[in-house]
Design an enzyme around this catalytic site. Structure first.
Site, PDB file in Angstrom:
ATOM      1  N   TYR A  54      20.600 -72.403 180.204  1.00 26.93           N
ATOM      2  CA  TYR A  54      22.008 -72.325 179.820  1.00 26.93           C
ATOM      3  C   TYR A  54      22.895 -72.601 181.033  1.00 26.93           C
ATOM      4  O   TYR A  54      22.831 -71.895 182.047  1.00 26.93           O
ATOM      5  CB  TYR A  54      22.359 -70.958 179.245  1.00 26.93           C
ATOM      6  CG  TYR A  54      21.687 -70.604 177.937  1.00 26.93           C
ATOM      7  CD1 TYR A  54      21.005 -71.564 177.188  1.00 26.93           C
ATOM      8  CD2 TYR A  54      21.734 -69.308 177.443  1.00 26.93           C
ATOM      9  CE1 TYR A  54      20.391 -71.229 176.002  1.00 26.93           C
ATOM     10  CE2 TYR A  54      21.128 -68.961 176.250  1.00 26.93           C
ATOM     11  CZ  TYR A  54      20.449 -69.928 175.533  1.00 26.93           C
ATOM     12  OH  TYR A  54      19.844 -69.587 174.358  1.00 26.93           O
ATOM     13  N   SER A 151      10.804 -68.339 170.605  1.00 30.18           N
ATOM     14  CA  SER A 151      12.027 -68.758 169.926  1.00 30.18           C
ATOM     15  C   SER A 151      11.788 -70.073 169.209  1.00 30.18           C
ATOM     16  O   SER A 151      11.328 -71.050 169.816  1.00 30.18           O
ATOM     17  CB  SER A 151      13.171 -68.919 170.932  1.00 30.18           C
ATOM     18  OG  SER A 151      14.359 -69.361 170.298  1.00 30.18           O
ATOM     19  N   PRO A 208      24.316 -66.072 163.706  1.00 29.10           N
ATOM     20  CA  PRO A 208      24.601 -65.424 162.421  1.00 29.10           C
ATOM     21  C   PRO A 208      25.910 -65.900 161.807  1.00 29.10           C
ATOM     22  O   PRO A 208      26.107 -65.772 160.599  1.00 29.10           O
ATOM     23  CB  PRO A 208      24.658 -63.933 162.775  1.00 29.10           C
ATOM     24  CG  PRO A 208      25.011 -63.906 164.228  1.00 29.10           C
ATOM     25  CD  PRO A 208      24.314 -65.095 164.818  1.00 29.10           C
ATOM     26  N   GLN A 292      36.652 -60.999 170.179  1.00 29.89           N
ATOM     27  CA  GLN A 292      35.625 -61.473 169.254  1.00 29.89           C
ATOM     28  C   GLN A 292      34.391 -60.576 169.328  1.00 29.89           C
ATOM     29  O   GLN A 292      33.762 -60.266 168.312  1.00 29.89           O
ATOM     30  CB  GLN A 292      35.245 -62.915 169.580  1.00 29.89           C
ATOM     31  CG  GLN A 292      36.341 -63.928 169.321  1.00 29.89           C
ATOM     32  CD  GLN A 292      35.959 -65.317 169.809  1.00 29.89           C
ATOM     33  OE1 GLN A 292      35.275 -65.469 170.821  1.00 29.89           O
ATOM     34  NE2 GLN A 292      36.390 -66.335 169.088  1.00 29.89           N
TER      35      GLN A 292
END
Length: 348
Positions: A54, A151, A208, A292
């Protein structure tokens, strides 16, 4: 914030995990990233997920900085290894060399002596699986890793790894799987969830909110709102626009009464739906603003009733994707592993 066991392991994780793909070190400035982690901690989130790839390591560095001063034993840190991290021939995959070197580099960036969960970011069919499993097992024995996960592996790949670990007499088996999973993308349900439930493997469900689509902020026939991820720079729009479409967006808007009757925002409804699904240990959220994080974290502890779950299914109908083969097709590793963060456009 409530906590759940990660699969059948003894490790407790917060129902909401805070992750930093496409945010820390890329779309979100350092100050905002640090504020988001503080908001997560304030909301009771103790589990944090990142990866060596990342933002080319910057995400791990920022997470380490954000958690500096926090009692190490009070949080669970997860990271990943597999995707390309450099230009060298071994800066990729799940070879012993790349796993051990990447783990040490991740620990340095995170500023910690160990990670609670170390995950194979993708399956590597270019490396013997026994080499991968033994390298992971060695890291646990060295105390650098406490638990192991994968993953976006297929059910067949997970099954093969479990059987081989038993044959090799390895005590440190896979305890988690991190798949893309939400109201719209349910490809793990036919094969992966039953296998994992039987083997005590918990799901760390990423996306999600389906890249923000399930928040309802994207309207059919309208341009993405200013400030949204789909309207931002970088690679985010490429990922999000793959799931945008007027019919899908119209159906998402029809979920608003379901959310309202449950006393939830659209984002909270999406997270609560994920947490209600069998086998899910935690829902992984990302954020560009601390508010958020606070909003999404409020979905912890919410238990949607059967009627709400049925209405969601009826509303989304044939737009729900359940084809189990799509995990294999989308996540297949190319012979020379794409040099970006994903070989499929949906990394987590």
């Amino acid at each position: 914030m409530e906590h759940r066991h990660l699969g059948r392991s003894g490790l407790l994780v917060s129902e909401i995990t805070y992750g930093n793909w496409l945010t820390h070190g890329e779309l979100v400035a350092r100050a905002a990233a640090l504020s988001c982690v503080r908001a997560a901690l304030d909301a009771g989130i103790t589990t944090f997920d990142t990866a060596d790839v990342y933002a080319r390591g910057a995400a791990e560095e920022l997470l380490g900085q954000a958690l500096r001063g926090v009692r190490r034993e009070s949080v669970e840190i997860a990271t990943k290894v597999c995707l390309r991290t450099g230009d060298g021939p071994n800066d990729q995959g799940l070879s012993r060399k790349h796993i051990l070197e990447s783990c040490n580099a991740s620990l340095r960036r995170l500023g910690t002596d160990y990670v609670d969960l170390y995950q194979a970011h993708r399956f590597d069919d270019q490396t013997p699986l026994d080499e991968t499993l033994i390298a992971f097992d060695d890291l646990v024995r060295q105390g650098k890793v406490l638990y192991l996960g994968v993953s976006e592996w297929t059910a067949a790949q997970i099954r093969e790894a479990l059987d081989l670990a038993d044959q090799l007499g390895l005590r440190n088996r896979i305890v988690s799987n991190q798949p893309q999973y939400n109201m719209l993308w349910r490809v793990i349900e036919p094969e992966i969830v039953p296998l994992c439930d039987g083997e005590g493997i918990g799901q760390i469900a990423f996306q999600p909110l389906s890249q923000g689509v399930l928040t309802g902020k994207y309207q059919p026939g309208q341009a993405p709102p200013v400030g949204s991820r789909a309207a931002s720079g970088g690679r985010a729009p490429m990922f999000i626009r793959r799931v945008l479409g007027d019919e899908l967006l119209r159906r998402v808007q029809e979920l608003r009464p379901v959310a309202a009757e449950a006393g939830l925002s659209m984002a909270q409804l999406a997270v609560a739906w994920t947490l209600r699904r069998p086998g899910v240990s935690t829902a992984l959220i990302g954020a560009s603003r601390p508010e958020q994080v606070t909003e999404n974290a409020a979905a912890a502890g919410v238990r949607l009733d059967d009627e709400a779950m049925r209405r969601i299914d009826d509303t989304l109908g044939d737009l729900v994707e359940t084809d189990a083969t799509k995990t294999a097709r989308m996540m297949a590793v190319k012979p020379d592993w794409a040099r970006s963060e994903s070989t499929a456009g949906q990394p987590g």
